[in-house]
Design a protein around this motif. Structure first.
Motif, PDB file in Angstrom:
ATOM      1  N   SER A   1     106.529  12.104  60.222  1.00 13.46           N
ATOM      2  CA  SER A   1     106.555  12.472  58.813  1.00 13.46           C
ATOM      3  C   SER A   1     107.693  13.464  58.610  1.00 13.46           C
ATOM      4  O   SER A   1     108.130  14.121  59.563  1.00 13.46           O
ATOM      5  CB  SER A   1     105.226  13.099  58.406  1.00 13.46           C
ATOM      6  OG  SER A   1     105.059  14.356  59.033  1.00 13.46           O
ATOM      7  N   PRO A   2     108.178  13.590  57.384  1.00 13.71           N
ATOM      8  CA  PRO A   2     109.254  14.559  57.146  1.00 13.71           C
ATOM      9  C   PRO A   2     108.862  15.982  57.549  1.00 13.71           C
ATOM     10  O   PRO A   2     109.680  16.722  58.093  1.00 13.71           O
ATOM     11  CB  PRO A   2     109.491  14.462  55.634  1.00 13.71           C
ATOM     12  CG  PRO A   2     109.056  13.090  55.276  1.00 13.71           C
ATOM     13  CD  PRO A   2     107.905  12.796  56.187  1.00 13.71           C
ATOM     14  N   GLN A   3     107.604  16.369  57.314  1.00 15.37           N
ATOM     15  CA  GLN A   3     107.163  17.716  57.690  1.00 15.37           C
ATOM     16  C   GLN A   3     107.214  17.902  59.199  1.00 15.37           C
ATOM     17  O   GLN A   3     107.618  18.960  59.682  1.00 15.37           O
ATOM     18  CB  GLN A   3     105.728  17.985  57.193  1.00 15.37           C
ATOM     19  CG  GLN A   3     105.577  18.004  55.705  1.00 15.37           C
ATOM     20  CD  GLN A   3     105.356  16.614  55.121  1.00 15.37           C
ATOM     21  OE1 GLN A   3     105.200  15.628  55.834  1.00 15.37           O
ATOM     22  NE2 GLN A   3     105.378  16.517  53.804  1.00 15.37           N
ATOM     23  N   MET A   4     106.837  16.892  59.936  1.00 17.33           N
ATOM     24  CA  MET A   4     106.839  16.992  61.395  1.00 17.33           C
ATOM     25  C   MET A   4     108.267  17.119  61.920  1.00 17.33           C
ATOM     26  O   MET A   4     108.535  17.944  62.792  1.00 17.33           O
ATOM     27  CB  MET A   4     106.159  15.759  61.997  1.00 17.33           C
ATOM     28  CG  MET A   4     105.971  15.845  63.469  1.00 17.33           C
ATOM     29  SD  MET A   4     104.789  17.131  63.871  1.00 17.33           S
ATOM     30  CE  MET A   4     104.332  16.622  65.485  1.00 17.33           C
ATOM     31  N   PHE A   5     109.176  16.314  61.389  1.00 16.87           N
ATOM     32  CA  PHE A   5     110.565  16.410  61.814  1.00 16.87           C
ATOM     33  C   PHE A   5     111.131  17.796  61.486  1.00 16.87           C
ATOM     34  O   PHE A   5     111.888  18.362  62.265  1.00 16.87           O
ATOM     35  CB  PHE A   5     111.419  15.316  61.167  1.00 16.87           C
ATOM     36  CG  PHE A   5     111.193  13.957  61.754  1.00 16.87           C
ATOM     37  CD1 PHE A   5     111.580  13.677  63.048  1.00 16.87           C
ATOM     38  CD2 PHE A   5     110.594  12.950  61.022  1.00 16.87           C
ATOM     39  CE1 PHE A   5     111.386  12.421  63.607  1.00 16.87           C
ATOM     40  CE2 PHE A   5     110.388  11.694  61.564  1.00 16.87           C
ATOM     41  CZ  PHE A   5     110.784  11.435  62.862  1.00 16.87           C
ATOM     42  N   ASP A   6     110.751  18.342  60.348  1.00 14.41           N
ATOM     43  CA  ASP A   6     111.224  19.671  59.958  1.00 14.41           C
ATOM     44  C   ASP A   6     110.685  20.744  60.914  1.00 14.41           C
ATOM     45  O   ASP A   6     111.430  21.629  61.341  1.00 14.41           O
ATOM     46  CB  ASP A   6     110.791  19.974  58.529  1.00 14.41           C
ATOM     47  CG  ASP A   6     111.328  21.290  58.030  1.00 14.41           C
ATOM     48  OD1 ASP A   6     112.545  21.532  58.198  1.00 14.41           O
ATOM     49  OD2 ASP A   6     110.541  22.085  57.485  1.00 14.41           O
ATOM     50  N   GLN A   7     109.414  20.666  61.263  1.00 16.03           N
ATOM     51  CA  GLN A   7     108.834  21.650  62.177  1.00 16.03           C
ATOM     52  C   GLN A   7     109.459  21.571  63.565  1.00 16.03           C
ATOM     53  O   GLN A   7     109.700  22.593  64.212  1.00 16.03           O
ATOM     54  CB  GLN A   7     107.316  21.457  62.266  1.00 16.03           C
ATOM     55  CG  GLN A   7     106.602  21.845  61.004  1.00 16.03           C
ATOM     56  CD  GLN A   7     105.127  21.524  61.068  1.00 16.03           C
ATOM     57  OE1 GLN A   7     104.677  20.690  61.860  1.00 16.03           O
ATOM     58  NE2 GLN A   7     104.348  22.172  60.221  1.00 16.03           N
ATOM     59  N   ILE A   8     109.742  20.372  64.025  1.00 17.53           N
ATOM     60  CA  ILE A   8     110.377  20.207  65.332  1.00 17.53           C
ATOM     61  C   ILE A   8     111.820  20.717  65.277  1.00 17.53           C
ATOM     62  O   ILE A   8     112.309  21.324  66.229  1.00 17.53           O
ATOM     63  CB  ILE A   8     110.321  18.723  65.774  1.00 17.53           C
ATOM     64  CG1 ILE A   8     108.872  18.329  66.072  1.00 17.53           C
ATOM     65  CG2 ILE A   8     111.208  18.458  66.970  1.00 17.53           C
ATOM     66  CD1 ILE A   8     108.216  19.115  67.186  1.00 17.53           C
ATOM     67  N   LYS A   9     112.497  20.503  64.156  1.00 17.92           N
ATOM     68  CA  LYS A   9     113.866  21.000  64.000  1.00 17.92           C
ATOM     69  C   LYS A   9     113.902  22.523  64.028  1.00 17.92           C
ATOM     70  O   LYS A   9     114.845  23.119  64.519  1.00 17.92           O
ATOM     71  CB  LYS A   9     114.460  20.463  62.689  1.00 17.92           C
ATOM     72  CG  LYS A   9     115.948  20.564  62.628  1.00 17.92           C
ATOM     73  CD  LYS A   9     116.574  19.686  63.685  1.00 17.92           C
ATOM     74  CE  LYS A   9     118.068  19.642  63.555  1.00 17.92           C
ATOM     75  NZ  LYS A   9     118.689  19.042  64.729  1.00 17.92           N
ATOM     76  N   GLN A  10     112.849  23.172  63.525  1.00 18.19           N
ATOM     77  CA  GLN A  10     112.757  24.630  63.571  1.00 18.19           C
ATOM     78  C   GLN A  10     112.633  25.147  64.999  1.00 18.19           C
ATOM     79  O   GLN A  10     112.945  26.301  65.274  1.00 18.19           O
ATOM     80  CB  GLN A  10     111.581  25.125  62.733  1.00 18.19           C
ATOM     81  CG  GLN A  10     111.800  24.959  61.255  1.00 18.19           C
ATOM     82  CD  GLN A  10     110.586  25.336  60.439  1.00 18.19           C
ATOM     83  OE1 GLN A  10     109.634  25.912  60.947  1.00 18.19           O
ATOM     84  NE2 GLN A  10     110.614  25.012  59.152  1.00 18.19           N
ATOM     85  N   LEU A  11     112.200  24.299  65.926  1.00 17.39           N
ATOM     86  CA  LEU A  11     112.138  24.655  67.349  1.00 17.39           C
ATOM     87  C   LEU A  11     113.440  24.297  68.059  1.00 17.39           C
ATOM     88  O   LEU A  11     113.506  24.306  69.279  1.00 17.39           O
ATOM     89  CB  LEU A  11     110.965  23.936  68.027  1.00 17.39           C
ATOM     90  CG  LEU A  11     109.565  24.314  67.550  1.00 17.39           C
ATOM     91  CD1 LEU A  11     108.520  23.427  68.220  1.00 17.39           C
ATOM     92  CD2 LEU A  11     109.279  25.768  67.811  1.00 17.39           C
ATOM     93  N   ASP A  12     114.481  23.950  67.304  1.00 15.22           N
ATOM     94  CA  ASP A  12     115.789  23.540  67.829  1.00 15.22           C
ATOM     95  C   ASP A  12     115.717  22.276  68.674  1.00 15.22           C
ATOM     96  O   ASP A  12     116.411  22.144  69.686  1.00 15.22           O
ATOM     97  CB  ASP A  12     116.452  24.669  68.631  1.00 15.22           C
ATOM     98  CG  ASP A  12     116.880  25.818  67.749  1.00 15.22           C
ATOM     99  OD1 ASP A  12     117.235  25.543  66.585  1.00 15.22           O
ATOM    100  OD2 ASP A  12     116.862  26.971  68.218  1.00 15.22           O
ATOM    101  N   LEU A  13     114.870  21.345  68.278  1.00 14.21           N
ATOM    102  CA  LEU A  13     114.750  20.053  68.932  1.00 14.21           C
ATOM    103  C   LEU A  13     114.992  18.957  67.908  1.00 14.21           C
ATOM    104  O   LEU A  13     114.860  19.175  66.711  1.00 14.21           O
ATOM    105  CB  LEU A  13     113.350  19.883  69.539  1.00 14.21           C
ATOM    106  CG  LEU A  13     112.937  20.855  70.625  1.00 14.21           C
ATOM    107  CD1 LEU A  13     111.472  20.680  70.953  1.00 14.21           C
ATOM    108  CD2 LEU A  13     113.779  20.653  71.865  1.00 14.21           C
ATOM    109  N   ASP A  14     115.335  17.781  68.383  1.00 15.95           N
ATOM    110  CA  ASP A  14     115.448  16.610  67.526  1.00 15.95           C
ATOM    111  C   ASP A  14     114.256  15.714  67.789  1.00 15.95           C
ATOM    112  O   ASP A  14     113.712  15.692  68.891  1.00 15.95           O
ATOM    113  CB  ASP A  14     116.743  15.843  67.812  1.00 15.95           C
ATOM    114  CG  ASP A  14     117.971  16.602  67.365  1.00 15.95           C
ATOM    115  OD1 ASP A  14     117.917  17.205  66.277  1.00 15.95           O
ATOM    116  OD2 ASP A  14     118.969  16.604  68.096  1.00 15.95           O
TER     117      ASP A  14
END
Length: 127
Positions: A69-82
């Motif tokens: 989901s877009p929220q999940m991708f955003d949260q993972i991006k905040q951890l500096d991961l893709d």
């Protein structure tokens, strides 16, 4: 070797095993019961964070379609991961690509047309 997992449930009383009169989050059983009833995406991000905290090297997170989901991708991006995963075609969910919002269908159509343009460009340059 580090193994992280979470057993998930929902808050419905028919899914709760055994009586749960006093839910004390300070105990192991209480914290696991509380975790089982939390949102799956929240727990998945917590597990990724714990893995990073234990020095597990990662650049990407592979998702099942339940978690994409877009929220999940955003949260993972905040951890500096893709993140990478299969996207579900929900009518009200949009993904940002090159400063525009696309539905899953529109995004696949856009990428397909870009890919064919790129192939034509490569063929003209190579020839």
């Amino acid at each position: 070797m580090l193994i992280l997992f979470a057993l998930m449930s929902n808050k419905g009383p028919k899914n709760i095993l055994g009586p749960c009169h006093n839910l004390d989050r300070r105990s192991l059983a209480g914290s696991k019961r509380y975790q089982a009833q939390a949102k799956m995406n929240q727990i998945a991000v917590e597990l990724v964070f714990q893995a990073l905290k234990h020095n597990i090297p990662a650049q990407y997170v592979l998702f099942d379609s339940w978690y994409s989901s877009p929220q999940m991708f955003d949260q993972i991006k905040q951890l500096d991961l893709d993140g990478t995963g299969m996207l579900k075609g929900y009518a009200k969910v949009y993904y940002r690509y090159r400063e525009r919002l696309y539905s899953v269908k529109g995004l696949y159509k856009r990428l397909r047309s870009e890919n064919s343009r790129l192939r034509r460009l490569i063929n003209t340059v190579v020839l």
